[in-house]
Design a protein around this motif. Structure first.
Motif, PDB file in Angstrom:
ATOM      1  N   GLU A  11     -85.166 -32.735  61.881  1.00 43.23           N
ATOM      2  CA  GLU A  11     -85.671 -31.431  62.307  1.00 43.23           C
ATOM      3  C   GLU A  11     -86.363 -30.710  61.151  1.00 43.23           C
ATOM      4  O   GLU A  11     -87.397 -30.042  61.353  1.00 43.23           O
ATOM      5  CB  GLU A  11     -84.519 -30.586  62.848  1.00 43.23           C
ATOM      6  N   THR A  35     -89.735 -32.271  60.705  1.00 42.46           N
ATOM      7  CA  THR A  35     -90.600 -31.884  61.822  1.00 42.46           C
ATOM      8  C   THR A  35     -91.134 -30.469  61.619  1.00 42.46           C
ATOM      9  O   THR A  35     -92.329 -30.203  61.831  1.00 42.46           O
ATOM     10  CB  THR A  35     -89.820 -31.963  63.146  1.00 42.46           C
ATOM     11  N   ASN A  36     -90.274 -29.549  61.200  1.00 36.85           N
ATOM     12  CA  ASN A  36     -90.719 -28.174  60.947  1.00 36.85           C
ATOM     13  C   ASN A  36     -91.734 -28.119  59.814  1.00 36.85           C
ATOM     14  O   ASN A  36     -92.720 -27.371  59.883  1.00 36.85           O
ATOM     15  CB  ASN A  36     -89.518 -27.290  60.614  1.00 36.85           C
ATOM     16  N   ARG A  42     -80.104 -35.926  61.931  1.00 40.77           N
ATOM     17  CA  ARG A  42     -80.803 -34.996  62.813  1.00 40.77           C
ATOM     18  C   ARG A  42     -81.279 -33.761  62.054  1.00 40.77           C
ATOM     19  O   ARG A  42     -82.381 -33.246  62.326  1.00 40.77           O
ATOM     20  CB  ARG A  42     -79.889 -34.577  63.962  1.00 40.77           C
ATOM     21  N   GLY A  94     -84.860 -24.953  67.137  1.00 36.07           N
ATOM     22  CA  GLY A  94     -84.607 -26.074  66.231  1.00 36.07           C
ATOM     23  C   GLY A  94     -83.593 -25.734  65.158  1.00 36.07           C
ATOM     24  O   GLY A  94     -82.660 -26.502  64.895  1.00 36.07           O
TER      25      GLY A  94
END
Length: 315
Positions: A233, A236-237, A229, A277
């Protein structure tokens, strides 16, 4: 001795001594002589210095405690203020440290329950996307193909475009379901899941290179999920917010455990406030006793580093 009585008694001693001097050999003339003024000034300075030193020594532990109170962040556990001073001051610092221990334990337990509920909800949504919407779109594709075989060529071309749009929507739903519930992590393990994740983010605008050690130690299911995870994340950032073109994802074994490092060449953090996030990554790291840090990368972007100690593995 309590701080109040220490200060009171020192002031009392100084004042009693000054009074005794004035009543004894030291007298004040009218008008005041130069030597008498010097003696009085020296006595006043001695009293101020004595009070200042006592307050500085007595209140120094309280100043350290104040700094600790203003900088404490439950998502970033740090060192506790050292217990110093005597009596009430030492008791206050000890009580504060005990309170921090209790708050961090309660927050970790609360975050664990919240994240477990979040993972269960993600699992449910992914299952419904796959079983309900995915099967419905598959049925629509089959129906479109059947209809396209029995219509004039002009309409058939339009139906083919509708088929392609529906197929793209089906692929997007499957991709979302995979992100919500990383089935490859459960079926093939962490290494395969991280490689699949890197390949998923690699596209025309972003290149993700992965370096995953072949000698990773055996990790618990919770620890593997946290590593996955945090990597997800971070990617994704980098893709959505950092404007990065290249990302390096590295997982290696360390003498103490495992280290995950995600480094991009984007615009960097530049002191921007942390969003939900990043806070979520910190909460996940706390669940497995890991240390999470965000720093500037060598290429000017951001480097996310997660260090997991195998001695703190969750079960």
């Amino acid at each position: 001795m309590p701080l109040f009585w220490r200060i009171f008694l020192l002031n009392a001693v100084v004042l009693i001594g000054a009074t005794a001097l004035l009543l004894g050999p030291v007298t004040v003339s009218t008008p005041v002589l130069l030597t008498e003024a010097a003696v009085l000034t020296g006595g006043l300075a001695a009293m101020l210095i004595a009070n200042g030193l006592l307050l500085r020594i007595g209140l120094a532990p309280l100043q350290r405690l104040t700094r600790a109170m203003t900088t404490t962040d439950l998502l970033r556990p740090g060192t506790r203020p050292a217990v110093g001073g005597h009596g009430e001051v030492a008791e206050l610092i000890t009580t504060f440290n005990t309170m921090l221990d209790r708050l961090e334990t309660e927050r970790a337990a609360s975050a664990g329950r919240a994240l477990s509920a979040q993972e269960a909800e993600r699992h449910r949504i992914a299952q419904e996307l796959h079983d309900e919407i995915g099967q419905t779109l598959t049925a629509v594709l089959l129906e479109l193909k059947r209809v396209a075989d029995h219509v004039p060529p002009a309409i058939r071309e339009e139906l083919h475009q509708v088929q392609e749009t529906t197929r793209a929507s089906l692929d997007e739903i499957r991709r979302i379901a995979r992100r919500l519930r990383p089935g490859v992590l459960e079926e093939l393990g962490l290494t395969s899941a991280l490689k699949a994740l890197a390949n998923e983010f690699t596209g025309s605008a972003l290149t993700v290179r992965h370096h995953i050690g072949a000698d990773l130690p055996l990790l618990s299911r919770d620890t593997e999920l946290v590593l996955y995870r945090v990597a997800q994340e971070s990617l994704t950032n980098a893709a959505r917010h950092a404007g990065a073109r290249r990302v390096e994802l590295t997982v290696r074994r360390t003498p103490a455990g495992v280290e995950l490092r995600v480094s991009d060449d984007g615009r960097g953090i530049d002191g921007a406030p942390e969003g939900a996030g990043i806070s979520g990554m910190r909460e996940r790291a706390l669940l497995v006793g890991a240390d999470l840090s965000l720093d500037a990368a060598r290429d000017g972007g951001t480097e996310v580093r997660l260090t997991v100690l195998t001695s703190h593995r969750s079960h």
